[in-house]
Design a protein around this motif. Structure first.
Motif, mmCIF file in Angstrom:
data_model
loop_
_atom_site.group_PDB
_atom_site.id
_atom_site.type_symbol
_atom_site.label_atom_id
_atom_site.label_comp_id
_atom_site.label_asym_id
_atom_site.label_seq_id
_atom_site.Cartn_x
_atom_site.Cartn_y
_atom_site.Cartn_z
ATOM 1 N N CYS A 27 0.992 -0.967 -0.427
ATOM 2 C CA CYS A 27 0.011 0.116 -0.231
ATOM 3 C C CYS A 27 0.872 1.530 0.097
ATOM 4 N N ALA A 28 1.802 1.218 0.648
ATOM 5 C CA ALA A 28 2.764 2.384 1.237
ATOM 6 C C ALA A 28 3.519 2.483 -0.799
ATOM 7 N N VAL A 29 3.763 1.450 -1.069
ATOM 8 C CA VAL A 29 4.611 1.100 -3.195
ATOM 9 C C VAL A 29 3.643 1.774 -2.802
ATOM 10 N N PHE A 30 2.328 2.018 -2.732
ATOM 11 C CA PHE A 30 1.712 2.180 -4.366
ATOM 12 C C PHE A 30 1.068 3.527 -4.248
ATOM 13 N N ASP A 31 1.045 4.111 -2.545
ATOM 14 C CA ASP A 31 0.699 5.397 -2.426
ATOM 15 C C ASP A 31 2.255 6.618 -2.860
ATOM 16 N N GLN A 32 3.434 5.823 -2.680
ATOM 17 C CA GLN A 32 4.879 6.280 -3.361
ATOM 18 C C GLN A 32 4.477 6.540 -5.002
ATOM 19 N N TRP A 40 2.079 2.744 -10.719
ATOM 20 C CA TRP A 40 2.019 2.025 -10.177
ATOM 21 C C TRP A 40 0.997 0.839 -10.562
ATOM 22 N N TYR A 41 -0.031 1.382 -9.725
ATOM 23 C CA TYR A 41 -0.864 0.547 -9.095
ATOM 24 C C TYR A 41 -1.826 0.251 -10.207
ATOM 25 N N LYS A 42 -2.255 1.374 -11.132
ATOM 26 C CA LYS A 42 -2.728 1.286 -12.664
ATOM 27 C C LYS A 42 -2.196 0.140 -13.603
ATOM 28 N N ALA A 43 -0.762 0.500 -13.623
ATOM 29 C CA ALA A 43 -0.477 -0.487 -14.134
ATOM 30 C C ALA A 43 -0.544 -1.630 -13.786
ATOM 31 N N ALA A 44 -0.111 -2.445 -12.882
ATOM 32 C CA ALA A 44 -0.447 -3.685 -12.090
ATOM 33 C C ALA A 44 -1.749 -4.528 -12.544
ATOM 34 N N LYS A 45 -3.206 -3.413 -12.428
ATOM 35 C CA LYS A 45 -3.938 -3.938 -12.387
ATOM 36 C C LYS A 45 -4.956 -4.337 -13.765
ATOM 37 N N ARG A 46 -3.652 -3.438 -14.606
ATOM 38 C CA ARG A 46 -3.932 -3.787 -16.423
ATOM 39 C C ARG A 46 -2.943 -4.572 -16.711
ATOM 40 N N THR A 47 -2.472 -5.626 -16.393
ATOM 41 C CA THR A 47 -1.555 -6.621 -16.201
ATOM 42 C C THR A 47 -2.212 -7.585 -15.270
ATOM 43 N N GLU A 48 -3.256 -7.235 -14.504
ATOM 44 C CA GLU A 48 -3.406 -8.321 -13.791
ATOM 45 C C GLU A 48 -4.802 -8.921 -14.792
ATOM 46 N N LYS A 49 -5.742 -7.663 -15.066
ATOM 47 C CA LYS A 49 -6.919 -7.878 -16.366
ATOM 48 C C LYS A 49 -6.315 -8.474 -17.306
ATOM 49 N N GLU A 50 -4.973 -7.970 -18.127
ATOM 50 C CA GLU A 50 -4.769 -9.064 -19.619
ATOM 51 C C GLU A 50 -4.680 -10.678 -18.968
ATOM 52 N N TYR A 51 -3.459 -10.522 -18.083
ATOM 53 C CA TYR A 51 -2.590 -12.088 -18.120
ATOM 54 C C TYR A 51 -3.904 -12.718 -16.905
ATOM 55 N N GLY A 52 -4.642 -12.680 -15.973
ATOM 56 C CA GLY A 52 -5.007 -12.997 -14.536
ATOM 57 C C GLY A 52 -3.961 -13.435 -13.666
ATOM 58 N N VAL A 53 -2.458 -12.822 -13.365
ATOM 59 C CA VAL A 53 -2.639 -13.393 -12.627
ATOM 60 C C VAL A 53 -2.365 -12.117 -11.448
ATOM 61 N N PRO A 54 -2.766 -11.953 -10.126
ATOM 62 C CA PRO A 54 -3.535 -11.360 -9.545
ATOM 63 C C PRO A 54 -2.327 -10.083 -8.817
ATOM 64 N N VAL A 55 -2.695 -9.336 -8.799
ATOM 65 C CA VAL A 55 -1.515 -7.843 -8.481
ATOM 66 C C VAL A 55 -0.716 -8.496 -7.100
#
Length: 192
Positions: A27-32, A40-55
């Motif tokens: 959470c601190a990483v995403f806040d920073q 970073w959170y949006k990039a990780a969520k896009r990847t989760e949506k595309e490939y199905g691997v949890p953030v």
């Protein structure tokens, strides 16, 4: 006025390249790293949506590989215990991807300009690689332990079971899986 705008832009861009602190708290990483240019959170969520691997698994893999350092390389070996010599591999950047594996990713995904030192590209690579592990070796996309073993050993090494006789690989995979569990719990607590 122009000087102020330029200063604000430079400060904003400098934050993009810096390594986050408190990396054991996602959470601190995403806040920073929640800016307009490099979220970073949006990039990780896009990847989760595309490939199905949890953030949490994506982030734990990058944490384990590079500690969220953009330009990290393996330490050099030493010649005669003193002289810095060659690096043991071509691993580089957030995902510590090897040159050949990165070139394969770029070709397969059409992302020719992707960089291992760019978080959005790196997290996309990790999601793509874990998805390849799922397709090639049947590893469930929510199995952080085995996904990390395949990441560490390579797809062929994983399928041959090279990790079964290598306790250090198993320890690394347990640490990555534990970090994914920790990140999962933290994300639930901070509403992500």
């Amino acid at each position: 006025m122009r000087v102020l705008l330029l200063a604000l832009l430079l400060v904003g861009l400098a934050g993009c390249a810096s390594t986050p602190t408190r990396t054991e708290n996602v959470c601190a990483v995403f806040d920073q790293k929640g800016g307009w240019f490099n979220n970073w959170y949006k990039a990780a969520k896009r990847t989760e949506k595309e490939y199905g691997v949890p953030v949490p698994i994506l982030m734990a893999t990058i944490y384990k590989e590079s500690g969220f350092q953009a330009r990290v390389k393996p330490p050099r070996t030493r010649l005669l215990w003193i002289i810095p010599w060659k690096r043991p591999s071509s691993a580089y950047g957030y995902p510590q991807a090897l040159d050949g594996t990165w070139a394969w990713y770029q070709k397969e995904t059409g992302r020719r300009g992707a960089k291992r030192s760019d978080f959005s590209d790196a997290v996309h690579f990790v999601g793509w690689y874990h998805h390849q592990s799922h397709m090639r070796n049947g590893i469930p996309l929510n199995d952080a332990y085995h996904l990390y073993l395949a990441y560490y050993a390579g797809h062929g090494g994983y399928s041959r079971g090279v990790w079964k006789n290598k306790p250090y690989m198993q320890r690394s995979a347990r640490r990555a899986a534990a970090m994914a569990d920790q990140y999962r719990a933290q994300m639930a607590g901070c509403g992500r």
